[in-house]
Write an enzyme that holds these catalytic residues in place. Structure first.
Site, short mmCIF file in Angstrom:
data_model
loop_
_atom_site.label_atom_id
_atom_site.label_comp_id
_atom_site.label_asym_id
_atom_site.label_seq_id
_atom_site.Cartn_x
_atom_site.Cartn_y
_atom_site.Cartn_z
N LYS A 271 0.80 -1.24 -0.09
CA LYS A 271 -0.10 0.07 -0.01
C LYS A 271 0.84 1.31 0.18
O LYS A 271 1.76 1.43 0.78
CB LYS A 271 -1.08 -0.04 1.08
CG LYS A 271 -1.83 1.35 1.23
CD LYS A 271 -2.86 1.03 2.39
CE LYS A 271 -3.71 2.25 2.36
NZ LYS A 271 -4.90 1.98 3.71
N SER B 164 -9.92 2.23 2.61
CA SER B 164 -9.20 3.04 1.35
C SER B 164 -7.98 1.91 0.92
O SER B 164 -7.27 2.60 0.11
CB SER B 164 -8.31 3.89 2.55
OG SER B 164 -7.40 3.28 3.42
N SER C 102 -10.44 0.07 6.72
CA SER C 102 -9.82 0.03 5.51
C SER C 102 -9.21 -1.23 5.14
O SER C 102 -8.27 -1.25 3.87
CB SER C 102 -8.75 1.22 5.40
OG SER C 102 -9.65 2.24 5.30
#
Length: 494
Positions: free
Chosen positions: A79, A154, A178
């Site tokens: 990420k 997210s 998330s």
């Protein structure tokens, strides 16, 4: 040998036995990315040469006799909120576009030390603020099950990469859901460890008392193996828990719930969920009972206030954390033509560098912290947080784990909620309580509703992460027997 369909555990064994190499596995996944990421848009940055150099180093370390662990040579998508010294780190924001950090996050360093090969950086909602990846400054990612739908957020790029077989593993961060929410809507496994169980050093902060790094994988065992790699105390993180890592791999292999007390949260037992989601949840509870678990209804009355409290606490912390992006030290700088003051340059940069959702949360948080409103908003929200913790404490006196749907709905169409913040925030209805209190929680696939994945959330006490894995693995094994194979294998071809 179709390497991209193998689990991380299988790939690790193949590499260790010499049947394949880290380079061959990396090449297979890089080819898969090249073939499908134009549709999925999971990645913000991929550098084939850098990835293959990492893989060659792993092969050389193994040839030299170094003991690297079970995931050595296995590719991973990272990420774009974790700092990486050899790749850009943007947090999905224009204000950091092109920024190359001078240091690795602790989790990045631990991945490298254990020989995992970083394929690239994945897309995300800007500064991890969102539930759909539509808030990324670089455009949305797409759900591999239906490219017209969101992959969650997210950490949507990370979930999409694993669901699309671009990577067997990926990293995410979970501030309000998330990791678990995108895992649920893309049909994979996503774990939020106990807060402080995984280091935040080098993670670009959204809300410091909530942000929790964790793993994505296509199997519960793979998630546990990755969890074990990057967890553990870190002196660089003042919130890091100085305690042994729970025996998560052992629990994932055990996959047995016989005699466990499983609590169904009365307030979340399908309330607010789509009919298909509620039906799959009820079936999962019945499945657990058939496997020998004792099902107990548990009341957590303050869970219904968690969402409201979260959207005061998280923006307040974001208001403070994002003050550092001031155009003076790094990142974007707008209007610095020699005629403007530092304050003017700062204002222009933040106006152009931050997206609408980030601005919304900064303003909300700044207001909640302001003189005259602090006690009424932020202070009250923290009191609710305490009440939610007491609900968990009371519940875990009666049961070993709590279960609920992970999300109220399946993946929604891209664009459907982008102009309706309240509808977007409700995607995290079931996940937020565990963030407020720091509890461990996992999402595991539990079926399909209208052809789209549904997730089961298993919440455990603080440092009881192994309980979440134990229950999730039992559900996974039982459902694989029912489906004659993994749920993800039924995903449509891209």
């Amino acid at each position: 040998m179709d390497l991209v369909t193998k689990s991380a555990a299988e790939l690790g064994e193949l590499i260790a036995s010499g049947e394949t190499s880290a380079v061959e596995v990396a090449e297979a996944h890089l080819d898969r990315i090249a073939a499908v990421d134009g549709k999925v848009r999971a990645f913000l940055h991929v550098d084939r040469d850098t990835t293959l150099a990492q893989a060659r180093e792993v092969d050389e370390r193994r040839a030299a006799g170094e003991d690297l662990g079970p995931l050595a040579g296995v590719p991973i998508a990272h990420k774009d909120v974790f700092t990486t010294r050899d790749m850009p780190t943007t947090a999905g924001s224009k204000i950091l576009d092109g920024w190359r950090p001078p240091y690795d996050a602790t989790i990045t360093a631990r991945l490298r030390a254990k020989g995992l090969v970083i394929l690239g950086k994945t897309n995300m909602d800007e500064f991890a603020m969102g539930s759909s990846t539509e808030n990324s400054a670089f455009g949305p990612s797409h759900n591999p099950w239906d490219l017209a739908r969101v992959p969650g957020g997210s950490s949507g790029g990370s979930s999409a990469a694993v669901a699309a077989y671009q990577a067997p593993l990926s990293t995410g961060t979970d501030t309000g859901g998330s990791i678990r929410q995108p895992a649920a809507v893309t049909g994979i496994v996503g774990m939020k460890p106990t807060y402080g169980g995984s280091s935040r050093y080098g993670v670009i902060a959204f809300a410091s008392s909530l942000d929790t790094p964790g793993p994505f994988a296509r199997t519960v065992l793979d998630a546990a193996l990755l969890h074990e790699v990057f967890s553990g105390h870190d002196a660089m993180d003042s919130t890091s828990v100085d305690a042994p890592v729970p025996p998560v791999v052992e629990a994932a292999r055990r996959a047995d719930v016989n005699g466990l007390r499983v609590g169904v949260v009365k307030q979340f037992a399908g309330e607010g969920a789509e009919p298909g989601v509620a039906a799959r949840f009820e079936e999962a509870v019945e499945l657990l009972e058939s496997l020998g678990a004792k099902i107990v209804e548990v009341s957590c009355p303050h869970f219904t206030y968690a969402l409201s409290a979260y959207y005061l606490i998280a923006p307040s912390e974001a208001s403070s954390n994002l003050a550092r992006f001031d155009a003076m030290r790094y990142g974007l700088r707008v209007g610095d033509d020699g005629t403007r003051s530092a304050e003017e340059v700062m204002a222009l940069t933040r106006a152009q560098g931050f997206g609408p959702e980030v601005k919304r949360r900064i303003m909300l948080g700044t207001y909640a912290l302001s003189s005259g409103y602090y006690d009424a908003y932020y202070g009250k929200a923290q009191q609710v947080r305490t009440l939610v913790k007491r609900d968990f404490d009371t519940a875990f006196e009666q049961v070993d784990v709590l279960v609920s749907p992970t999300t109220p709905t399946t993946a929604f169409p891209i664009g459907e909620r982008v102009d309706d913040p309240m509808a977007m925030y409700l995607a995290d209805l079931y996940t937020i309580p565990a963030n407020l209190t720091g509890n461990a929680a996992i999402s595991v696939p539990c079926g399909l509703a209208d052809g789209l994945p549904v997730g089961l959330q298993v919440m455990a006490p603080v440092l009881g992460d192994d309980r979440s894995y134990r229950v999730a693995a039992a559900v996974e094994r039982a459902l694989e027997d029912r489906w004659s194979g993994p749920l993800l294998a039924k995903a449509p071809e891209l």
